[in-house]
Design a protein around this motif. Structure first.
Motif, PDB file in Angstrom:
ATOM      1  N   ARG A  50       0.829  -1.211   0.000  1.00 33.82           N
ATOM      2  CA  ARG A  50       0.000   0.000   0.000  1.00 33.82           C
ATOM      3  C   ARG A  50       0.864   1.261   0.000  1.00 33.82           C
ATOM      4  O   ARG A  50       0.542   2.253  -0.661  1.00 33.82           O
ATOM      5  CB  ARG A  50      -0.940  -0.017   1.199  1.00 33.82           C
ATOM      6  N   ALA A  51       1.980   1.229   0.741  1.00 28.86           N
ATOM      7  CA  ALA A  51       2.860   2.401   0.804  1.00 28.86           C
ATOM      8  C   ALA A  51       3.470   2.719  -0.566  1.00 28.86           C
ATOM      9  O   ALA A  51       3.793   3.870  -0.845  1.00 28.86           O
ATOM     10  CB  ALA A  51       3.963   2.182   1.837  1.00 28.86           C
ATOM     11  N   ALA A  52       3.607   1.709  -1.406  1.00 28.43           N
ATOM     12  CA  ALA A  52       4.158   1.940  -2.745  1.00 28.43           C
ATOM     13  C   ALA A  52       3.298   2.931  -3.530  1.00 28.43           C
ATOM     14  O   ALA A  52       3.808   3.676  -4.373  1.00 28.43           O
ATOM     15  CB  ALA A  52       4.270   0.618  -3.507  1.00 28.43           C
ATOM     16  N   ASP A  53       2.004   2.965  -3.232  1.00 28.65           N
ATOM     17  CA  ASP A  53       1.101   3.908  -3.893  1.00 28.65           C
ATOM     18  C   ASP A  53       0.847   5.154  -3.048  1.00 28.65           C
ATOM     19  O   ASP A  53       0.063   6.016  -3.435  1.00 28.65           O
ATOM     20  CB  ASP A  53      -0.245   3.227  -4.178  1.00 28.65           C
ATOM     21  N   GLY A  54       1.520   5.252  -1.923  1.00 27.40           N
ATOM     22  CA  GLY A  54       1.324   6.385  -1.022  1.00 27.40           C
ATOM     23  C   GLY A  54       2.197   7.574  -1.398  1.00 27.40           C
ATOM     24  O   GLY A  54       2.882   7.570  -2.427  1.00 27.40           O
ATOM     25  N   PRO A  55       2.212   8.585  -0.556  1.00 23.28           N
ATOM     26  CA  PRO A  55       2.911   9.830  -0.891  1.00 23.28           C
ATOM     27  C   PRO A  55       4.431   9.708  -0.984  1.00 23.28           C
ATOM     28  O   PRO A  55       5.068  10.538  -1.634  1.00 23.28           O
ATOM     29  CB  PRO A  55       2.514  10.781   0.237  1.00 23.28           C
ATOM     30  N   PHE A  56       5.021   8.672  -0.361  1.00 20.06           N
ATOM     31  CA  PHE A  56       6.483   8.554  -0.361  1.00 20.06           C
ATOM     32  C   PHE A  56       6.988   7.355  -1.164  1.00 20.06           C
ATOM     33  O   PHE A  56       8.182   7.199  -1.355  1.00 20.06           O
ATOM     34  CB  PHE A  56       7.001   8.491   1.077  1.00 20.06           C
ATOM     35  N   GLY A  57       6.088   6.498  -1.594  1.00 18.16           N
ATOM     36  CA  GLY A  57       6.459   5.354  -2.428  1.00 18.16           C
ATOM     37  C   GLY A  57       7.018   4.163  -1.665  1.00 18.16           C
ATOM     38  O   GLY A  57       7.229   3.106  -2.244  1.00 18.16           O
ATOM     39  N   VAL A  58       7.261   4.343  -0.386  1.00 20.90           N
ATOM     40  CA  VAL A  58       7.786   3.275   0.484  1.00 20.90           C
ATOM     41  C   VAL A  58       7.252   3.511   1.895  1.00 20.90           C
ATOM     42  O   VAL A  58       6.844   4.633   2.228  1.00 20.90           O
ATOM     43  CB  VAL A  58       9.333   3.266   0.533  1.00 20.90           C
ATOM     44  N   PRO A  59       7.290   2.478   2.757  1.00 15.71           N
ATOM     45  CA  PRO A  59       6.933   2.715   4.162  1.00 15.71           C
ATOM     46  C   PRO A  59       7.959   3.651   4.804  1.00 15.71           C
ATOM     47  O   PRO A  59       9.151   3.595   4.481  1.00 15.71           O
ATOM     48  CB  PRO A  59       7.008   1.324   4.795  1.00 15.71           C
ATOM     49  N   VAL A  60       7.482   4.519   5.686  1.00 18.85           N
ATOM     50  CA  VAL A  60       8.360   5.470   6.367  1.00 18.85           C
ATOM     51  C   VAL A  60       8.293   5.272   7.875  1.00 18.85           C
ATOM     52  O   VAL A  60       7.282   4.823   8.423  1.00 18.85           O
ATOM     53  CB  VAL A  60       8.014   6.928   5.998  1.00 18.85           C
ATOM     54  N   VAL A  61       9.383   5.647   8.526  1.00 16.05           N
ATOM     55  CA  VAL A  61       9.494   5.558   9.978  1.00 16.05           C
ATOM     56  C   VAL A  61       8.543   6.575  10.610  1.00 16.05           C
ATOM     57  O   VAL A  61       8.393   7.693  10.106  1.00 16.05           O
ATOM     58  CB  VAL A  61      10.957   5.849  10.408  1.00 16.05           C
ATOM     59  N   HIS A  62       7.908   6.194  11.713  1.00 11.97           N
ATOM     60  CA  HIS A  62       7.069   7.120  12.473  1.00 11.97           C
ATOM     61  C   HIS A  62       7.920   8.323  12.890  1.00 11.97           C
ATOM     62  O   HIS A  62       9.044   8.161  13.368  1.00 11.97           O
ATOM     63  CB  HIS A  62       6.564   6.482  13.764  1.00 11.97           C
ATOM     64  N   GLY A  63       7.386   9.510  12.753  1.00  8.17           N
ATOM     65  CA  GLY A  63       8.103  10.698  13.216  1.00  8.17           C
ATOM     66  C   GLY A  63       8.400  10.624  14.704  1.00  8.17           C
ATOM     67  O   GLY A  63       9.496  10.968  15.153  1.00  8.17           O
ATOM     68  N   LEU A  64       7.435  10.158  15.480  1.00  7.89           N
ATOM     69  CA  LEU A  64       7.662  10.059  16.925  1.00  7.89           C
ATOM     70  C   LEU A  64       8.674   8.980  17.286  1.00  7.89           C
ATOM     71  O   LEU A  64       9.286   9.043  18.356  1.00  7.89           O
ATOM     72  CB  LEU A  64       6.338   9.854  17.664  1.00  7.89           C
ATOM     73  N   HIS A  65       8.876   8.031  16.391  1.00  9.62           N
ATOM     74  CA  HIS A  65       9.936   7.040  16.604  1.00  9.62           C
ATOM     75  C   HIS A  65      11.296   7.744  16.571  1.00  9.62           C
ATOM     76  O   HIS A  65      12.162   7.496  17.416  1.00  9.62           O
ATOM     77  CB  HIS A  65       9.848   5.963  15.522  1.00  9.62           C
ATOM     78  N   LEU A  66      11.458   8.642  15.612  1.00  9.16           N
ATOM     79  CA  LEU A  66      12.699   9.417  15.548  1.00  9.16           C
ATOM     80  C   LEU A  66      12.891  10.239  16.813  1.00  9.16           C
ATOM     81  O   LEU A  66      13.983  10.294  17.375  1.00  9.16           O
ATOM     82  CB  LEU A  66      12.698  10.326  14.321  1.00  9.16           C
ATOM     83  N   VAL A  67      11.816  10.883  17.278  1.00  6.34           N
ATOM     84  CA  VAL A  67      11.895  11.690  18.499  1.00  6.34           C
ATOM     85  C   VAL A  67      12.260  10.805  19.691  1.00  6.34           C
ATOM     86  O   VAL A  67      13.054  11.200  20.545  1.00  6.34           O
ATOM     87  CB  VAL A  67      10.576  12.454  18.741  1.00  6.34           C
ATOM     88  N   ALA A  68      11.705   9.609  19.745  1.00  8.50           N
ATOM     89  CA  ALA A  68      11.993   8.687  20.852  1.00  8.50           C
ATOM     90  C   ALA A  68      13.461   8.243  20.870  1.00  8.50           C
ATOM     91  O   ALA A  68      13.975   7.847  21.912  1.00  8.50           O
ATOM     92  CB  ALA A  68      11.073   7.470  20.773  1.00  8.50           C
ATOM     93  N   MET A  69      14.136   8.330  19.738  1.00 10.52           N
ATOM     94  CA  MET A  69      15.552   7.958  19.668  1.00 10.52           C
ATOM     95  C   MET A  69      16.476   9.061  20.187  1.00 10.52           C
ATOM     96  O   MET A  69      17.639   8.824  20.483  1.00 10.52           O
ATOM     97  CB  MET A  69      15.922   7.623  18.219  1.00 10.52           C
ATOM     98  N   VAL A  70      15.956  10.274  20.312  1.00 15.09           N
ATOM     99  CA  VAL A  70      16.782  11.436  20.661  1.00 15.09           C
ATOM    100  C   VAL A  70      17.492  11.306  22.011  1.00 15.09           C
ATOM    101  O   VAL A  70      18.684  11.605  22.106  1.00 15.09           O
ATOM    102  CB  VAL A  70      15.956  12.740  20.543  1.00 15.09           C
ATOM    103  N   PRO A  71      16.831  10.855  23.093  1.00 22.12           N
ATOM    104  CA  PRO A  71      17.572  10.743  24.359  1.00 22.12           C
ATOM    105  C   PRO A  71      18.807   9.849  24.271  1.00 22.12           C
ATOM    106  O   PRO A  71      19.864  10.185  24.825  1.00 22.12           O
ATOM    107  CB  PRO A  71      16.538  10.177  25.332  1.00 22.12           C
ATOM    108  N   SER A  72      18.710   8.747  23.542  1.00 13.09           N
ATOM    109  CA  SER A  72      19.890   7.890  23.413  1.00 13.09           C
ATOM    110  C   SER A  72      20.972   8.552  22.569  1.00 13.09           C
ATOM    111  O   SER A  72      22.164   8.293  22.750  1.00 13.09           O
ATOM    112  CB  SER A  72      19.517   6.518  22.838  1.00 13.09           C
ATOM    113  N   MET A  73      20.561   9.443  21.669  1.00 19.24           N
ATOM    114  CA  MET A  73      21.543  10.195  20.880  1.00 19.24           C
ATOM    115  C   MET A  73      22.301  11.173  21.771  1.00 19.24           C
ATOM    116  O   MET A  73      23.521  11.291  21.674  1.00 19.24           O
ATOM    117  CB  MET A  73      20.857  10.914  19.717  1.00 19.24           C
ATOM    118  N   VAL A  74      21.569  11.873  22.639  1.00 18.94           N
ATOM    119  CA  VAL A  74      22.230  12.783  23.582  1.00 18.94           C
ATOM    120  C   VAL A  74      23.193  11.990  24.469  1.00 18.94           C
ATOM    121  O   VAL A  74      24.344  12.393  24.668  1.00 18.94           O
ATOM    122  CB  VAL A  74      21.196  13.559  24.431  1.00 18.94           C
ATOM    123  N   ASP A  75      22.735  10.851  24.975  1.00 20.83           N
ATOM    124  CA  ASP A  75      23.578  10.025  25.848  1.00 20.83           C
ATOM    125  C   ASP A  75      24.838   9.516  25.150  1.00 20.83           C
ATOM    126  O   ASP A  75      25.849   9.287  25.795  1.00 20.83           O
ATOM    127  CB  ASP A  75      22.791   8.827  26.380  1.00 20.83           C
TER     128      ASP A  75
END
Length: 157
Positions: A50-75
């Motif tokens: 379904r994502a192949a026909d969506g706005p990006f052509g592929v499945p994308v990572v949740h935006g909040l998933h990226l935000v959830a990774m931020v504390p480990s990046m700071v650490d």
């Protein structure tokens, strides 16, 4: 990795870039686990067909998933000694500039925006993290996180 002997050294880093984390792949298993934990099972993240026909052509990572990774990046780029705990006080100014395809690699570029002493032995620091995607020149996400670092009481071991 920047190591500080105590949180009182944080104001000296205001405006300084602390460094860049290593690359991290955000693969399908991580995206599926995030979807399960959060309940956000939208097709744009999980359904390849379904994502192949969506706005990006592929499945994308949740935006909040990226935000959830931020504390480990700071650490990964900053260690503050002489504290007995660190609290996440808030997340602000989140901006998503570009999608991150599932399976892409991301990393964080971390800086200290501000730091100040607070009541009861706490130091407050605002860290700005620019999440970069491998192969893309501009950050795909920018977020500010505010931490409270509690100074260790020197009388307690």
């Amino acid at each position: 990795m920047r190591r500080l002997s105590g949180p009182d050294a944080l104001p000296d880093l205001e405006g300084a870039e602390l460094g860049t984390t290593g690359w991290r792949e955000v693969g399908p298993a991580a995206v599926a686990a995030f979807a399960e934990v959060t309940g956000d099972r939208q097709w744009i993240h999980l359904d390849v067909v379904r994502a192949a026909d969506g706005p990006f052509g592929v499945p994308v990572v949740h935006g909040l998933h990226l935000v959830a990774m931020v504390p480990s990046m700071v650490d990964e780029v900053l260690a503050v000694e002489g504290v007995d705990h660190v609290l996440n006080k808030g997340v602000e100014r989140v901006r998503f500039a570009a999608p991150v395809p599932v399976g892409a690699r991301v990393r964080g570029r971390v800086e200290v925006v501000s730091a100040r002493v607070r009541p009861r032995g706490y130091w407050e620091a605002v860290h700005r993290v620019h999440v970069e995607r491998d192969g893309i020149a501009e950050p795909v996400c920018a977020v500010s996180v505010t931490y409270l670092y509690r100074e260790r009481d020197p009388r307690v071991r």
